[in-house]
Write a protein that holds these residues in place. Structure first.
Motif, PDB file in Angstrom:
ATOM      1  N   TYR A  19      52.305  68.146 -95.075  1.00 30.76           N
ATOM      2  CA  TYR A  19      52.531  67.789 -93.673  1.00 30.76           C
ATOM      3  C   TYR A  19      54.028  67.744 -93.364  1.00 30.76           C
ATOM      4  CZ  TYR A  19      52.097  64.827 -89.436  1.00 30.76           C
ATOM      5  OH  TYR A  19      52.160  64.298 -88.171  1.00 30.76           O
ATOM      6  N   LEU A  90      49.250  72.392 -88.045  1.00 30.37           N
ATOM      7  CA  LEU A  90      50.132  71.225 -87.928  1.00 30.37           C
ATOM      8  C   LEU A  90      49.638  70.303 -86.812  1.00 30.37           C
ATOM      9  CD1 LEU A  90      52.619  69.601 -88.688  1.00 30.37           C
ATOM     10  CD2 LEU A  90      53.991  71.128 -87.255  1.00 30.37           C
ATOM     11  N   LEU A  93      46.924  68.313 -88.263  1.00 25.81           N
ATOM     12  CA  LEU A  93      47.455  67.295 -89.175  1.00 25.81           C
ATOM     13  C   LEU A  93      48.079  66.145 -88.394  1.00 25.81           C
ATOM     14  CD1 LEU A  93      49.130  69.280 -92.108  1.00 25.81           C
ATOM     15  CD2 LEU A  93      46.990  68.024 -92.150  1.00 25.81           C
ATOM     16  N   ASP A  94      48.739  66.464 -87.272  1.00 26.38           N
ATOM     17  CA  ASP A  94      49.313  65.422 -86.407  1.00 26.38           C
ATOM     18  C   ASP A  94      48.222  64.445 -85.972  1.00 26.38           C
ATOM     19  OD1 ASP A  94      52.044  66.005 -86.327  1.00 26.38           O
ATOM     20  OD2 ASP A  94      51.829  67.424 -84.679  1.00 26.38           O
ATOM     21  N   TRP A  97      47.080  62.376 -88.928  1.00 27.98           N
ATOM     22  CA  TRP A  97      48.086  61.372 -89.277  1.00 27.98           C
ATOM     23  C   TRP A  97      48.020  60.191 -88.311  1.00 27.98           C
ATOM     24  CZ3 TRP A  97      50.853  59.955 -93.210  1.00 27.98           C
ATOM     25  CH2 TRP A  97      51.881  59.026 -93.011  1.00 27.98           C
TER      26      TRP A  97
END
Length: 115
Positions: A19, A90, A93-94, A97
């Motif tokens: 990440y 991404l 993944l954001d 997270w």
């Protein structure tokens, strides 16, 4: 304490590393030793032996591409950048997270409120 805390921290970092690399490359293309320096600045210590296989895997997964650029010092350098697929990944993944951070935040708050 029976559990090896270094091992636990290492597992957490391993999960974050991919990440963090994608986050860095979202800003601008970079070459491997540059990525290591920037991660070091963010206090995430990574050795080349860890980074190179990960960059290769991310490239094979279609998340990164690279091109060679001439260097003023020494041989040409391989600059990595995010592909469109990488940008989308991404974004996912954001979200993941944020969910993790929210969950941990809730659990920590609940714990302090019950004390």
């Amino acid at each position: 304490m029976g559990m090896n805390i270094d091992n636990a921290k290492s597992q957490m970092r391993k999960g974050m590393l991919e990440y963090c690399i994608l986050l860095l490359l979202k800003e601008q293309p970079a070459y491997a030793s540059d990525i290591i320096q920037q991660l070091k600045k963010a206090e995430l210590l990574v050795v080349e032996g860890t980074l190179y296989p990960l960059l290769t895997r991310l490239k094979n997964d279609g998340l990164l591409a690279y091109n060679w650029q001439e260097s003023t010092q020494g041989p040409p350098r391989k600059y990595y950048e995010l592909t469109d697929l990488g940008v989308g990944f991404l974004g996912e993944l954001d979200k993941a997270w944020e969910e993790i951070a929210r969950t941990v935040g809730i659990l920590k708050r609940e714990k302090t409120e019950t004390l």
